[in-house]
Motif scaffolding. Sequence first.
Motif, PDB file in Angstrom:
ATOM      1  N   GLU A   1      -6.570  -6.738  -1.794  1.00 54.99           N
ATOM      2  CA  GLU A   1      -6.955  -5.801  -0.742  1.00 54.99           C
ATOM      3  C   GLU A   1      -5.740  -5.219  -0.029  1.00 54.99           C
ATOM      4  OE1 GLU A   1      -9.659  -4.449   0.038  1.00 54.99           O
ATOM      5  OE2 GLU A   1     -11.291  -5.677  -0.740  1.00 54.99           O
ATOM      6  N   ASN A   2      -4.828  -6.082   0.400  1.00 57.70           N
ATOM      7  CA  ASN A   2      -3.674  -5.587   1.143  1.00 57.70           C
ATOM      8  C   ASN A   2      -2.701  -4.820   0.246  1.00 57.70           C
ATOM      9  OD1 ASN A   2      -3.685  -6.503   4.112  1.00 57.70           O
ATOM     10  ND2 ASN A   2      -4.459  -8.277   2.998  1.00 57.70           N
ATOM     11  N   SER A   3      -2.610  -5.232  -0.993  1.00 55.30           N
ATOM     12  CA  SER A   3      -1.756  -4.491  -1.926  1.00 55.30           C
ATOM     13  C   SER A   3      -2.262  -3.067  -2.090  1.00 55.30           C
ATOM     14  CB  SER A   3      -1.720  -5.187  -3.292  1.00 55.30           C
ATOM     15  OG  SER A   3      -1.131  -6.455  -3.192  1.00 55.30           O
ATOM     16  N   LEU A   4      -3.549  -2.930  -2.299  1.00 54.93           N
ATOM     17  CA  LEU A   4      -4.135  -1.598  -2.450  1.00 54.93           C
ATOM     18  C   LEU A   4      -4.006  -0.781  -1.163  1.00 54.93           C
ATOM     19  CD1 LEU A   4      -7.445  -2.449  -4.367  1.00 54.93           C
ATOM     20  CD2 LEU A   4      -5.355  -1.433  -5.301  1.00 54.93           C
ATOM     21  N   PHE A   5      -4.292  -1.433  -0.084  1.00 54.60           N
ATOM     22  CA  PHE A   5      -4.279  -0.742   1.202  1.00 54.60           C
ATOM     23  C   PHE A   5      -2.886  -0.202   1.527  1.00 54.60           C
ATOM     24  CE2 PHE A   5      -4.091  -0.940   5.949  1.00 54.60           C
ATOM     25  CZ  PHE A   5      -4.979   0.097   6.194  1.00 54.60           C
ATOM     26  N   TYR A   6      -1.888  -1.014   1.300  1.00 52.98           N
ATOM     27  CA  TYR A   6      -0.541  -0.578   1.662  1.00 52.98           C
ATOM     28  C   TYR A   6       0.093   0.355   0.636  1.00 52.98           C
ATOM     29  CZ  TYR A   6      -0.736  -3.115   5.908  1.00 52.98           C
ATOM     30  OH  TYR A   6      -1.100  -3.516   7.161  1.00 52.98           O
TER      31      TYR A   6
ATOM     32  N   VAL B   1       6.876  -5.010   6.182  1.00 52.51           N
ATOM     33  CA  VAL B   1       6.124  -6.176   5.723  1.00 52.51           C
ATOM     34  C   VAL B   1       6.180  -6.323   4.202  1.00 52.51           C
ATOM     35  CG1 VAL B   1       4.517  -6.413   7.648  1.00 52.51           C
ATOM     36  CG2 VAL B   1       4.063  -4.742   5.859  1.00 52.51           C
ATOM     37  N   LYS B   2       6.168  -7.535   3.748  1.00 56.81           N
ATOM     38  CA  LYS B   2       6.156  -7.874   2.321  1.00 56.81           C
ATOM     39  C   LYS B   2       5.024  -8.869   2.085  1.00 56.81           C
ATOM     40  CE  LYS B   2       9.948  -5.517   1.620  1.00 56.81           C
ATOM     41  NZ  LYS B   2       9.920  -4.234   0.871  1.00 56.81           N
ATOM     42  N   PHE B   3       4.335  -8.710   0.991  1.00 64.27           N
ATOM     43  CA  PHE B   3       3.236  -9.613   0.711  1.00 64.27           C
ATOM     44  C   PHE B   3       3.058  -9.747  -0.791  1.00 64.27           C
ATOM     45  CE2 PHE B   3       1.657  -5.342   1.073  1.00 64.27           C
ATOM     46  CZ  PHE B   3       0.747  -5.203   0.039  1.00 64.27           C
ATOM     47  N   GLU B   4       2.300 -10.742  -1.154  1.00 65.88           N
ATOM     48  CA  GLU B   4       2.020 -10.981  -2.576  1.00 65.88           C
ATOM     49  C   GLU B   4       0.679 -11.675  -2.710  1.00 65.88           C
ATOM     50  OE1 GLU B   4       4.274 -15.214  -3.235  1.00 65.88           O
ATOM     51  OE2 GLU B   4       5.491 -13.403  -3.444  1.00 65.88           O
ATOM     52  N   GLY B   5      -0.030 -11.401  -3.788  1.00 63.46           N
ATOM     53  CA  GLY B   5      -1.258 -12.130  -4.108  1.00 63.46           C
ATOM     54  C   GLY B   5      -2.526 -11.620  -3.460  1.00 63.46           C
ATOM     55  N   SER B   6      -2.456 -10.566  -2.655  1.00 67.42           N
ATOM     56  CA  SER B   6      -3.654 -10.054  -2.012  1.00 67.42           C
ATOM     57  C   SER B   6      -4.008  -8.692  -2.595  1.00 67.42           C
ATOM     58  CB  SER B   6      -3.450  -9.917  -0.498  1.00 67.42           C
ATOM     59  OG  SER B   6      -4.504  -9.174   0.070  1.00 67.42           O
TER      60      SER B   6
ATOM     61  N   ALA C   1     -10.446  -1.912   1.262  1.00 68.69           N
ATOM     62  CA  ALA C   1      -9.425  -0.874   1.446  1.00 68.69           C
ATOM     63  C   ALA C   1     -10.017   0.505   1.172  1.00 68.69           C
ATOM     64  CB  ALA C   1      -8.234  -1.129   0.532  1.00 68.69           C
ATOM     65  N   ALA C   2     -10.763   0.641   0.081  1.00 66.82           N
ATOM     66  CA  ALA C   2     -11.372   1.929  -0.259  1.00 66.82           C
ATOM     67  C   ALA C   2     -12.418   2.336   0.774  1.00 66.82           C
ATOM     68  CB  ALA C   2     -11.994   1.862  -1.643  1.00 66.82           C
ATOM     69  N   ALA C   3     -13.144   1.349   1.318  1.00 66.40           N
ATOM     70  CA  ALA C   3     -14.148   1.655   2.341  1.00 66.40           C
ATOM     71  C   ALA C   3     -13.498   2.232   3.591  1.00 66.40           C
ATOM     72  CB  ALA C   3     -14.932   0.391   2.691  1.00 66.40           C
ATOM     73  N   ILE C   4     -12.338   1.682   3.969  1.00 58.20           N
ATOM     74  CA  ILE C   4     -11.616   2.188   5.139  1.00 58.20           C
ATOM     75  C   ILE C   4     -11.103   3.599   4.891  1.00 58.20           C
ATOM     76  CG2 ILE C   4      -9.526   1.887   6.531  1.00 58.20           C
ATOM     77  CD1 ILE C   4      -9.918  -1.124   6.266  1.00 58.20           C
ATOM     78  N   ILE C   5     -10.509   3.824   3.734  1.00 55.87           N
ATOM     79  CA  ILE C   5      -9.983   5.147   3.408  1.00 55.87           C
ATOM     80  C   ILE C   5     -11.121   6.158   3.353  1.00 55.87           C
ATOM     81  CG2 ILE C   5      -8.616   6.499   1.786  1.00 55.87           C
ATOM     82  CD1 ILE C   5      -7.305   3.926   3.222  1.00 55.87           C
TER      83      ILE C   5
ATOM     84  N   VAL D   1      -1.577 -13.146   0.346  1.00 61.46           N
ATOM     85  CA  VAL D   1      -2.710 -14.038   0.451  1.00 61.46           C
ATOM     86  C   VAL D   1      -2.594 -15.165  -0.562  1.00 61.46           C
ATOM     87  CG1 VAL D   1      -5.213 -14.178   0.287  1.00 61.46           C
ATOM     88  CG2 VAL D   1      -4.151 -12.132   1.192  1.00 61.46           C
ATOM     89  N   PHE D   2      -2.794 -16.363  -0.082  1.00 66.49           N
ATOM     90  CA  PHE D   2      -2.826 -17.486  -1.005  1.00 66.49           C
ATOM     91  C   PHE D   2      -4.111 -17.442  -1.808  1.00 66.49           C
ATOM     92  CE2 PHE D   2      -0.124 -19.212   2.434  1.00 66.49           C
ATOM     93  CZ  PHE D   2       1.018 -19.403   1.692  1.00 66.49           C
TER      94      PHE D   2
END
Length: 481
Positions: free
Chosen positions: A120-125, A113-118, A185-189, A17-18
């Motif tokens: 939510e997605n960092s925690l989720f993955y 997938v690879k990502f940086e700066g997010s 992310a925590a809400a989904i889990i 995420v930017f």
Amino acid sequence: MKKYFLSLFASLLITSVFAQTTAKNAYQIRVKIDGFTEKQLFLGYYMGDKQYVMDTALVDAKGEFVFSGPEALKGGMYIVVLPPSNDFFQVLVTDKEQSFFVRTTKDKPGENVKFEGSKENSLFYDYVNYLNAKRPEAEALGKEIAEAKDNQAAKDAAQKKMDKLNEDVEKYQKDYVVKYKGTFAAAIINANINVEPPKTFDNLAEEEKNRQLWLWTRKHFFDNLNLSDNRLLRTPFLFSRLDNYVNKLSVQHPDSISVAIDTVLERLRPADEAFKYYLIHFLNSFAASKFVGMDAVYVHMSEKYYATGQANWANQEQVKKIVDNAKKLKPLLIGKTAPDIVLERNGARTMLSQLKSEYTLLYFWRYDCGHCKESMPAMKKFFEKFKDKGITLVAICVKPAQDQPECLKYIQENGLTGWYNAFDPTGRYYVQYNVETTPQMYILDNKKEIISKQVPADQLEDVMDKIIEMNKKEKENAGNK
């Protein structure tokens, strides 16, 4: 085996995420897929039990696909779909994280997938990767248990390992939710963590154990599911969870279902978009229900929500149509006393309420109705079998007085003379029984209360057998008291 490994995470997207959206676009998701040669990519979202495409991106000079728009995305879980295989990966979107850069591969896009700066997605993955790492061990133990067959010692040893693995996963889940409380992310889990009933239930007799488990599950069903969070509307699991509560965990009686729907909607009320979606969904579902008596749920929802202005998004014409329809249905609900109408037969008139019969089958028909003609053989067969079992078949030809000779002609030609053939000279039946289509059928008891209705002719024998048997048991039970 406890199902901790959530199937919805079988194919997932890791995103970047930017820090900020551009001034022009409220959201911007850039995607780079190594090895992918197609020229377009789709962005979709979950809603109810379906997925919808909301945006299409074409590959640019950099080999990237850019999804963007002037309005921010609603929070939720979105899917990026790769044609023509329809492989996909998922992304989390929140109000604060509207721009992503994602890099993955054509093969197994959800795993690479690879990502940086997010955040939510960092925690989720992190969580997804943890589950993926544990899955081979769980599958191996499951196979080991299955192959042990009659070797109880081997089966117990493998099951002990499986229990330990499940305990580890459960602890990880609970620690995760506490540590990252407040994140999507925590809400989904949290929403997908099994709520464990008391182990004391295991000491109960089987029937009582099942009853207590059912009661406990209904009471604690929403412990981990925060329905006030609008973001859960766009997830792949919310619809099935709510459907399970209303249509499986609740007694399938209109009153019980109405209470269950009210419970769900009250919890959804702070999430205005989700409240609107599920109010419309439940109303339409029970308006179209094929199960006898479920129109009572439609009537309840119309009176409680639409007639009181709680469906404030609907225009007045829609509201009026729904409320008026409910008013027509309400006097005809199961348990209501059937509206009294005039019955004219051979020049003599009587009221429906004056007919003495253990059961009255009220049948509205026309001689020029295709469905009525198709039903006639089954209706004749039914009458011959049940005419000596306390049943009066009142057949009302829904034609004006001048057309009644044609009704009588059809009755004579088709051997229907044993029925209580009549017509209502006042024509009030049309409104009182909402006879907009034919055939229509109502089964009444000796008090002229509606006990069933709109039963297909070919199912009438089975339904009537069950009604007679239930009535017999009720009389026997009453006599034993």
